[in-house]
Enzyme design. Structure first.
Site: not given
Ligand code: AMP
Length: 238
Positions: A19, A94, A132, A165, A176
């Site tokens: 996203k 969400r 990431r 992160r 998550r």
């Protein structure tokens, strides 16, 4: 045919579905600010203010912050002048409650909601997210595998040292994904039943640029001004 209502484009997909990457690429075919509730919350945490204090532990644990808090952040953001021509939402809504609040807002404020659903399988998601890295200053995302920085661990754009992160650690990623399955995925059905147009993209196989083209094609088919670029066949507007 062009539709004159300002689009509220909802980038929808599991954590790690791309996203954030698409939001940045879509700047090429959209004149709409990128509104990421995750980025907004991280900015509050960096600022050390009340919203940041309320959210910090939840973000660390991969849990969602309260609907009231994010609904209010988004409501205020939509009132800013740059949102008048359209918005690109990333990471919101969400939950069903957030989706209902957003639909109410879009009606009141004269936006036209459109969902872009980025589908990927979860095994790929875990690999993607744990590889990431992000620039803490400009927010640019890198993938060690598919989109590494030119110099290891350094942002191409501003030379800042890249970070992982906290919520991109594997145990947190799995949490998550659980939250996504139980709370977020049911929103798709809600949007379908509410008649919100949906662009379905398989985001697991193709390059970010090919995915961007499919999204732009879908948006052009729905008459979104600006999304009129060269496109490839096969995008599905449902
Ligand atoms: P993201 O950058 O979108 O992956 O969001 C990072 C984290 O911020 C999430 O794991 C949640 O803890 C929090 N967050 C972001 N957006 C929302 C939202 N719409 N509702 C609740 N929590 C959110």
């Amino acid at each position: 045919m062009e539709n004159t209502l300002a689009p509220a484009i909802i980038l929808f997909g599991s954590p790690g579905s791309g996203k954030g990457t698409q939001a940045k690429l879509l700047r090429r075919c959209l004149n709409a600010p990128h509104i990421s509730t995750g980025d907004m919350l991280r900015a509050h945490i960096s600022a050390g203010d009340e919203v940041g204090r309320q959210s910090q532990q939840l973000l660390r644990a991969g849990k969602l912050v309260s609907d009231e808090l994010v609904n209010e952040l988004v409501r205020e953001r939509l009132l800013e002048p740059d949102a008048r021509s359209g918005i690109l939402l990333d990471g919101y809504p969400r939950t069903l409650n957030q989706a209902q609040a957003l639909l109410r807002l879009t009606v009141e404020d004269g936006f036209r909601p459109i969902v872009v659903h980025l589908g990927v399988d979860y095994a790929k998601t875990v690999a993607r997210l744990s590889g990431r890295r992000q620039c803490p200053v400009c927010g640019t995302l890198y993938s060690l595998k598919t989109n590494p920085p030119k110099v290891q661990d350094v942002c191409d754009l501003d030379g800042t040292a890249l970070i992982t992160r906290e919520d991109d650690r594997e145990a947190v990623i799995r949490e998550r994904l659980r939250e996504y399955d139980s709370l977020t995925l049911p929103i798709l059905k809600f949007f379908r039943e509410a008649g919100v147009p949906m662009i379905e993209v398989n985001a697991g196989e193709e390059s970010p640029e090919q995915i961007r083209q499919r999204i732009c094609q879908g948006l052009a088919e729905l008459g979104v001004a600006g999304a009129i670029e060269a496109v490839s066949p096969g995008s599905a507007v449902r």
